[in-house]
Design an enzyme around this catalytic site. Structure first.
Site, PDB file in Angstrom:
ATOM      1  N   GLY A 271      13.379  -5.716  -0.315  1.00  0.00           N
ATOM      2  CA  GLY A 271      13.488  -4.614  -1.252  1.00  0.00           C
ATOM      3  C   GLY A 271      14.273  -4.882  -2.510  1.00  0.00           C
ATOM      4  O   GLY A 271      14.767  -3.924  -3.131  1.00  0.00           O
ATOM      5  N   GLU A 272      14.417  -6.145  -2.918  1.00  0.00           N
ATOM      6  CA  GLU A 272      15.224  -6.431  -4.103  1.00  0.00           C
ATOM      7  C   GLU A 272      14.422  -7.056  -5.244  1.00  0.00           C
ATOM      8  O   GLU A 272      15.006  -7.571  -6.194  1.00  0.00           O
ATOM      9  CB  GLU A 272      16.397  -7.350  -3.734  1.00  0.00           C
ATOM     10  CG  GLU A 272      17.439  -6.667  -2.871  1.00  0.00           C
ATOM     11  CD  GLU A 272      18.764  -7.411  -2.859  1.00  0.00           C
ATOM     12  OE1 GLU A 272      19.804  -6.783  -3.112  1.00  0.00           O
ATOM     13  OE2 GLU A 272      18.748  -8.647  -2.607  1.00  0.00           O
TER      14      GLU A 272
ATOM     15  N   GLU B 123       3.971  -5.344 -11.548  1.00  0.00           N
ATOM     16  CA  GLU B 123       5.379  -4.979 -11.331  1.00  0.00           C
ATOM     17  C   GLU B 123       6.335  -5.715 -12.267  1.00  0.00           C
ATOM     18  O   GLU B 123       7.192  -5.075 -12.888  1.00  0.00           O
ATOM     19  CB  GLU B 123       5.744  -5.200  -9.866  1.00  0.00           C
ATOM     20  CG  GLU B 123       5.021  -4.236  -8.922  1.00  0.00           C
ATOM     21  CD  GLU B 123       5.261  -4.547  -7.467  1.00  0.00           C
ATOM     22  OE1 GLU B 123       5.694  -5.688  -7.157  1.00  0.00           O
ATOM     23  OE2 GLU B 123       5.020  -3.672  -6.619  1.00  0.00           O
TER      24      GLU B 123
ATOM     25  N   PRO C 264      10.854 -15.169  -1.569  1.00  0.00           N
ATOM     26  CA  PRO C 264       9.692 -15.407  -0.714  1.00  0.00           C
ATOM     27  C   PRO C 264       9.042 -14.094  -0.272  1.00  0.00           C
ATOM     28  O   PRO C 264       9.732 -13.073  -0.095  1.00  0.00           O
ATOM     29  CB  PRO C 264      10.268 -16.168   0.484  1.00  0.00           C
ATOM     30  CG  PRO C 264      11.709 -15.791   0.520  1.00  0.00           C
ATOM     31  CD  PRO C 264      12.122 -15.534  -0.901  1.00  0.00           C
TER      32      PRO C 264
ATOM     33  N   ASN D  64       1.004  -8.711  -6.859  1.00  0.00           N
ATOM     34  CA  ASN D  64       0.842  -7.746  -7.944  1.00  0.00           C
ATOM     35  C   ASN D  64       1.602  -8.150  -9.212  1.00  0.00           C
ATOM     36  O   ASN D  64       2.838  -8.049  -9.261  1.00  0.00           O
ATOM     37  CB  ASN D  64       1.312  -6.382  -7.462  1.00  0.00           C
ATOM     38  CG  ASN D  64       0.988  -5.273  -8.454  1.00  0.00           C
ATOM     39  OD1 ASN D  64       0.459  -5.525  -9.538  1.00  0.00           O
ATOM     40  ND2 ASN D  64       1.300  -4.058  -8.093  1.00  0.00           N
TER      41      ASN D  64
ATOM     42  N   GLU E   2       0.824  -1.197   0.000  1.00  0.00           N
ATOM     43  CA  GLU E   2       0.000   0.000   0.000  1.00  0.00           C
ATOM     44  C   GLU E   2       0.871   1.264   0.000  1.00  0.00           C
ATOM     45  O   GLU E   2       0.584   2.228  -0.711  1.00  0.00           O
ATOM     46  CB  GLU E   2      -0.920   0.011   1.216  1.00  0.00           C
ATOM     47  CG  GLU E   2      -1.907  -1.138   1.265  1.00  0.00           C
ATOM     48  CD  GLU E   2      -1.372  -2.322   2.075  1.00  0.00           C
ATOM     49  OE1 GLU E   2      -0.142  -2.551   2.041  1.00  0.00           O
ATOM     50  OE2 GLU E   2      -2.181  -3.004   2.727  1.00  0.00           O
TER      51      GLU E   2
END
Length: 421
Positions: free
Chosen positions: A304-305, A332, A264, A329, A61
């Site tokens: 974050g990768e 992306e 994961p 999603n 979000e």
């Protein structure tokens, strides 16, 4: 009546709430250094001038709101972003633009909320998706602040659940001046549950720029991978990693140097996943342990990768769609030109999935066998893979105009703040 009972319970059950929060902290789900923020105690000063408060529950979000944050900052407005999870706070520290402030959202107790509002004094509140905290929303409207739901989301299953408490949800949704649904279906469900002005003007998740990555690290990984055949299983949940391992084992018979990457959804499960894959007789390495890529399975159990691995892999299977309901999603990886696969359980994306399938930007795989066959076909036929990647990229670029539409819907409130900035 139900809201009144909730309000009383949130006041008298203070000791129980404290025990619950302490247990969360012991499990690493609260940040002890910033825990006062959860009690409405600010760790930063309020900036001068008009301030827009945006709230997002967690990582996904919050990421969807970043383009909106950029637009607000460009208008010289102050921006406060709140989230509720440690992982989202970590990501916001990396991704939130300079000039915007992050705080943890206060727990839904009236005294703590009032303390938060007394300090920050927001002029406009933008609330994301479905993180409906009754006391917070009530206290916002008690101060006559404009309150707008952006990226509103109510699944058909949630609709059925909320219908069992119609007065309660109508009381909550009735406090919003405007409800912007992610999809036309979300907007209609919000209206049915008691929202006033409910519209769909676009989905901000499709306005987000491509996920970032470290270009130096991407070059290093590409060099390490070389010409190995490669595919990625992204945002996987429990049960899916073993399934992906079995798919890898089958495909490796035809593609002996195959590299399968698993990212994961919850990185802390990396050790568990490695043990699970080794029990299947597979070579499994972990990124968090400093292992390098090689033939076999590579577990990218870091935060974050995803942008890095979406660029690395030409084929991406989206998790939470075979063994778990909901989906992750698929926009992306499509935005970065990957051929996208997902299972049939993509209920979180009821409008996006048909659009992608119609544009040949993605393919649904019914089960483990179908996933194996789909990946094998793409690995074996470069021309098919090239066409599928081009279709995914073309579709995603055509869908990326939602931000202007959302700003347009917010214009009356933003222009009122512009006059004071």
């Amino acid at each position: 009546m139900m809201y009144g009972l909730y309000r009383i319970a949130s006041r008298v059950l203070g000791p129980v709430i404290a025990i619950y929060l302490n247990r969360r902290m012991a499990r690493g789900k609260e940040d002890p250094r910033r825990f006062p923020e959860r009690k409405g105690i600010a760790s930063q000063s309020r900036p001068p001038g008009p301030l827009v408060w945006l709230h997002a529950a967690s990582v996904g979000e919050a990421l969807s709101l970043l383009p909106l944050v950029d637009r607000l900052l460009a208008r010289k407005l102050g921006v406060l972003m709140t989230t509720g999870t440690v992982s989202s706070a970590t990501l916001m520290a990396e991704r939130l633009p300079a000039g915007a402030i992050h705080q943890f959202v206060p727990v839904d107790r009236v005294a703590w909320i009032r303390r938060f509002l007394d300090h920050w004094r927001p002029d406009l509140v933008l609330w994301a998706e479905s993180d409906f905290w009754p006391n917070i929303l009530c206290e916002i409207k008690a101060r006559r602040l404009p309150l707008i739901l952006v990226q509103g989301r109510v699944s058909p299953r949630s609709l059925d659940g909320w219908k069992k408490a119609p007065g309660f949800i109508a009381n909550i949704l009735g406090r919003f001046d405007l409800c912007l649904g992610q999809t036309p279906g979300d907007a209609e469900r919000l209206r049915v549950l008691g929202g006033g002005d409910c519209r769909c003007v676009g989905n901000l998740k499709q306005a987000v720029p491509p996920l970032p990555c470290d270009e130096v690290e991407l070059a290093r990984l590409r060099h390490g991978v070389g010409d190995r055949p490669l595919w990625l299983a992204a945002s996987t949940h429990s049960g899916e990693e073993a399934l992906v391992g079995r798919v890898h084992r089958h495909l490796a018979e035809r593609f002996p140097r195959l590299l399968t990457v698993i990212v994961p959804r919850h990185p802390h499960r990396g050790g568990e996943i490695q043990s699970e894959l080794k029990a299947l007789g597979l070579s499994a390495r972990r990124r968090s342990a400093g292992d390098g890529v090689d033939d076999g399975v590579y577990i990218a159990d870091t935060m974050g990768e995803l942008g890095l691995f979406y660029r690395l892999a030409p084929i991406v299977f989206m998790g939470k769609s075979l063994c778990v309901e909901g989906g992750q999603n698929p926009f992306e990886p499509a935005r970065l030109g990957a051929a996208v696969l997902f299972g049939p359980r993509m209920s979180n994306f009821p409008d996006m999935v048909p659009s992608m399938l119609a544009a040949k930007a993605a393919e649904t795989v019914a089960d483990e066998v179908a996933l194996t066959q789909a990946v094998e076909k793409l690995l074996a036929a470069p021309e098919i893979l090239r066409d599928r990647r081009a279709a995914a990229l073309g579709w995603s670029e055509a869908e990326a105009g939602a931000l202007d539409a959302v700003i347009g819907a917010l214009r009356p409130w933003l222009e009122a703040l512009d006059a004071r900035a």
